[in-house]
Design a protein around this motif. Structure first.
Motif, PDB file in Angstrom:
ATOM      1  N   VAL A  73       0.815  -1.215   0.000  1.00  0.00           N
ATOM      2  CA  VAL A  73       0.000   0.000   0.000  1.00  0.00           C
ATOM      3  C   VAL A  73       0.851   1.268   0.000  1.00  0.00           C
ATOM      4  N   GLN A  74       1.829   1.349   0.909  1.00  0.00           N
ATOM      5  CA  GLN A  74       2.622   2.572   1.018  1.00  0.00           C
ATOM      6  C   GLN A  74       3.434   2.824  -0.244  1.00  0.00           C
ATOM      7  N   ALA A  75       4.019   1.759  -0.793  1.00  0.00           N
ATOM      8  CA  ALA A  75       4.819   1.908  -2.013  1.00  0.00           C
ATOM      9  C   ALA A  75       3.951   2.385  -3.175  1.00  0.00           C
ATOM     10  N   TRP A  76       2.759   1.830  -3.297  1.00  0.00           N
ATOM     11  CA  TRP A  76       1.873   2.223  -4.391  1.00  0.00           C
ATOM     12  C   TRP A  76       1.394   3.671  -4.216  1.00  0.00           C
ATOM     13  N   GLN A  77       1.124   4.072  -2.986  1.00  0.00           N
ATOM     14  CA  GLN A  77       0.727   5.464  -2.742  1.00  0.00           C
ATOM     15  C   GLN A  77       1.839   6.424  -3.128  1.00  0.00           C
ATOM     16  N   THR A  78       3.067   6.075  -2.774  1.00  0.00           N
ATOM     17  CA  THR A  78       4.224   6.897  -3.144  1.00  0.00           C
ATOM     18  C   THR A  78       4.330   7.021  -4.660  1.00  0.00           C
ATOM     19  N   ALA A  79       4.154   5.901  -5.350  1.00  0.00           N
ATOM     20  CA  ALA A  79       4.248   5.894  -6.811  1.00  0.00           C
ATOM     21  C   ALA A  79       3.136   6.713  -7.439  1.00  0.00           C
ATOM     22  N   GLU A  80       1.923   6.543  -6.963  1.00  0.00           N
ATOM     23  CA  GLU A  80       0.780   7.288  -7.513  1.00  0.00           C
ATOM     24  C   GLU A  80       0.942   8.791  -7.306  1.00  0.00           C
ATOM     25  N   GLU A  81       1.349   9.176  -6.117  1.00  0.00           N
ATOM     26  CA  GLU A  81       1.518  10.604  -5.825  1.00  0.00           C
ATOM     27  C   GLU A  81       2.620  11.213  -6.682  1.00  0.00           C
ATOM     28  N   ALA A  82       3.722  10.483  -6.828  1.00  0.00           N
ATOM     29  CA  ALA A  82       4.835  10.991  -7.638  1.00  0.00           C
ATOM     30  C   ALA A  82       4.423  11.124  -9.102  1.00  0.00           C
ATOM     31  N   ALA A  83       3.690  10.128  -9.610  1.00  0.00           N
ATOM     32  CA  ALA A  83       3.256  10.165 -11.013  1.00  0.00           C
ATOM     33  C   ALA A  83       2.242  11.275 -11.238  1.00  0.00           C
ATOM     34  N   ALA A  84       1.315  11.425 -10.319  1.00  0.00           N
ATOM     35  CA  ALA A  84       0.254  12.422 -10.482  1.00  0.00           C
ATOM     36  C   ALA A  84       0.788  13.849 -10.405  1.00  0.00           C
ATOM     37  N   ASN A  85       1.880  14.051  -9.674  1.00  0.00           N
ATOM     38  CA  ASN A  85       2.395  15.403  -9.448  1.00  0.00           C
ATOM     39  C   ASN A  85       3.650  15.741 -10.244  1.00  0.00           C
ATOM     40  N   CYS A  86       4.150  14.790 -11.046  1.00  0.00           N
ATOM     41  CA  CYS A  86       5.397  15.055 -11.762  1.00  0.00           C
ATOM     42  C   CYS A  86       5.153  15.901 -13.013  1.00  0.00           C
ATOM     43  N   GLU A  87       6.226  16.503 -13.494  1.00  0.00           N
ATOM     44  CA  GLU A  87       6.184  17.263 -14.744  1.00  0.00           C
ATOM     45  C   GLU A  87       6.731  16.445 -15.909  1.00  0.00           C
ATOM     46  N   VAL A  88       7.598  15.474 -15.575  1.00  0.00           N
ATOM     47  CA  VAL A  88       8.093  14.529 -16.578  1.00  0.00           C
ATOM     48  C   VAL A  88       8.096  13.139 -15.958  1.00  0.00           C
ATOM     49  N   PHE A  89       7.546  12.186 -16.683  1.00  0.00           N
ATOM     50  CA  PHE A  89       7.540  10.792 -16.256  1.00  0.00           C
ATOM     51  C   PHE A  89       8.446  10.012 -17.204  1.00  0.00           C
ATOM     52  N   ILE A  90       9.418   9.271 -16.640  1.00  0.00           N
ATOM     53  CA  ILE A  90      10.370   8.524 -17.461  1.00  0.00           C
ATOM     54  C   ILE A  90      10.222   7.027 -17.186  1.00  0.00           C
ATOM     55  N   SER A  91       9.934   6.282 -18.217  1.00  0.00           N
ATOM     56  CA  SER A  91       9.830   4.827 -18.132  1.00  0.00           C
ATOM     57  C   SER A  91      11.113   4.225 -18.691  1.00  0.00           C
ATOM     58  N   ILE A  92      11.779   3.377 -17.898  1.00  0.00           N
ATOM     59  CA  ILE A  92      13.083   2.831 -18.292  1.00  0.00           C
ATOM     60  C   ILE A  92      13.063   1.306 -18.203  1.00  0.00           C
ATOM     61  N   GLY A  93      13.277   0.649 -19.331  1.00  0.00           N
ATOM     62  CA  GLY A  93      13.418  -0.800 -19.327  1.00  0.00           C
ATOM     63  C   GLY A  93      12.178  -1.560 -18.951  1.00  0.00           C
ATOM     64  N   THR A  94      11.019  -0.994 -19.251  1.00  0.00           N
ATOM     65  CA  THR A  94       9.763  -1.678 -18.962  1.00  0.00           C
ATOM     66  C   THR A  94       8.778  -1.393 -20.081  1.00  0.00           C
ATOM     67  N   SER A  95       7.929  -2.352 -20.359  1.00  0.00           N
ATOM     68  CA  SER A  95       7.031  -2.249 -21.517  1.00  0.00           C
ATOM     69  C   SER A  95       5.891  -1.261 -21.318  1.00  0.00           C
ATOM     70  N   SER A  96       5.625  -0.889 -20.060  1.00  0.00           N
ATOM     71  CA  SER A  96       4.491  -0.009 -19.761  1.00  0.00           C
ATOM     72  C   SER A  96       3.170  -0.620 -20.207  1.00  0.00           C
ATOM     73  N   LEU A  97       3.115  -1.949 -20.191  1.00  0.00           N
ATOM     74  CA  LEU A  97       1.890  -2.647 -20.582  1.00  0.00           C
ATOM     75  C   LEU A  97       1.308  -3.471 -19.440  1.00  0.00           C
ATOM     76  N   VAL A  98       2.101  -3.732 -18.393  1.00  0.00           N
ATOM     77  CA  VAL A  98       1.644  -4.568 -17.290  1.00  0.00           C
ATOM     78  C   VAL A  98       1.090  -3.682 -16.175  1.00  0.00           C
ATOM     79  N   TYR A  99      -0.168  -3.899 -15.853  1.00  0.00           N
ATOM     80  CA  TYR A  99      -0.823  -3.099 -14.816  1.00  0.00           C
ATOM     81  C   TYR A  99      -0.659  -3.777 -13.457  1.00  0.00           C
ATOM     82  N   PRO A 100      -0.725  -2.983 -12.366  1.00  0.00           N
ATOM     83  CA  PRO A 100      -1.107  -1.576 -12.327  1.00  0.00           C
ATOM     84  C   PRO A 100       0.017  -0.575 -12.630  1.00  0.00           C
ATOM     85  N   ALA A 101       1.283  -1.024 -12.633  1.00  0.00           N
ATOM     86  CA  ALA A 101       2.387  -0.078 -12.820  1.00  0.00           C
ATOM     87  C   ALA A 101       2.276   0.684 -14.132  1.00  0.00           C
ATOM     88  N   ALA A 102       1.749   0.034 -15.171  1.00  0.00           N
ATOM     89  CA  ALA A 102       1.617   0.689 -16.476  1.00  0.00           C
ATOM     90  C   ALA A 102       0.713   1.905 -16.409  1.00  0.00           C
TER      91      ALA A 102
END
Length: 278
Positions: free
Chosen positions: A201-230
């Protein structure tokens, strides 16, 4: 480092660096590709040797552990032995260097990983793990941490200067004997998020908050197709962020603004050098 790239890549790196230098909030998601550059097989690589006849459902689900805990534990001990001598590559060190640089700037770089290894930590990064930690264990029954078996390094914040960290796992025991919890007697399991289990839970909240508030999102070495991380890239895009991808096999994704169809170890060192002016 730029001189080693093609003119087209140099132009793209410089364009990306200018964008990143102008932004304050950066969110980075790393996947199996960045670890593969250190020689760690991806989870989807074909199993070899003793394990070639087993599937995911036999080795990486709660049901598998309930059915045959010795089999699952033995496989993870084998994986640990496979990973124990692996070290951070130039991509890991570049990201750590960037985070270190932000300590004296107005920029925030939040690093999220889907990987269960600790190569980011070995390089010196502060990172949030979505899928757990290969070097940590917990009780499969009461979830109590199993401290005696945990060899994961704590923080490596002070050992940043582009030097290879001493690997702390080489003297670890890879015995296949099942361990039991001192609290409830349940079998000890790896502290990994298995298929069918919820993300921490805490890790996912950190990730969601960072993604929602960032100005640039960088995906490295991942397909961005597997949820929920995608969904993190989509969340960032919905909130106005630019999306960048570094992956030799780019995702067929219309939300990506800048794509580097190259290995992270090729792109990140010159990119971070250009951002930090080092």
């Amino acid at each position: 480092m730029l001189a080693e790239l093609t003119p087209a890549l140099i132009a793209e790196v410089e364009r990306a660096a200018q964008l990143l230098k102008s932004k304050s909030r950066i969110c980075i998601l790393t996947g199996a590709g960045i670890s593969a550059e250190s020689g760690i097989p991806t989870f989807r690589d074909k199993q070899t040797g003793l394990w070639e006849n087993y599937g995911v459902e036999d080795l990486a689900t709660p049901e598998a552990f309930t059915r045959d805990p010795k089999l699952v534990w033995s496989w993870y001990q084998w994986r640990r032995q496979l990973v124990a001598d692996k070290a951070p590559n130039p991509a890991h060190h570049a990201l750590a260097q960037w985070q270190y640089h932000t300590q004296t700037s107005d920029q925030t770089v939040t690093l999220i990983t889907q990987n269960v290894d600790d190569l980011h930590e070995q390089a010196g990064s502060s990172v949030t793990h979505l899928h757990g930690h290969l070097w940590r264990n917990r009780c499969g029954q009461c979830n109590a941490p199993y401290q005696e078996q945990s060899s994961a390094p704590s923080d490596h914040q002070d050992i940043m200067q582009n030097t290879m960290s001493v690997n702390t796992h080489l003297d670890m025991s890879f015995d296949n004997t099942l361990l039991t919890c001192s609290h409830c007697g349940g079998y000890i399991r790896p502290d990994i998020v298995w298929f069918g289990e919820a993300l921490p839970v805490q890790a996912w909240q950190t990730a969601e908050e960072a993604a929602a508030n960032c100005e640039v999102f960088i995906s490295i070495g991942t397909s961005s197709l597997v949820y929920p991380a995608a969904g993190l890239a989509q969340l960032a895009k919905q909130n106005g962020a630019q999306v960048m991808e570094i992956n030799p096999n780019p995702t067929p994704n219309t939300i990506v603004d800048i794509t580097f169809a190259e290995k992270a170890g090729v792109i990140l060192p010159p990119l971070i050098e250009a951002i930090t002016d080092l």
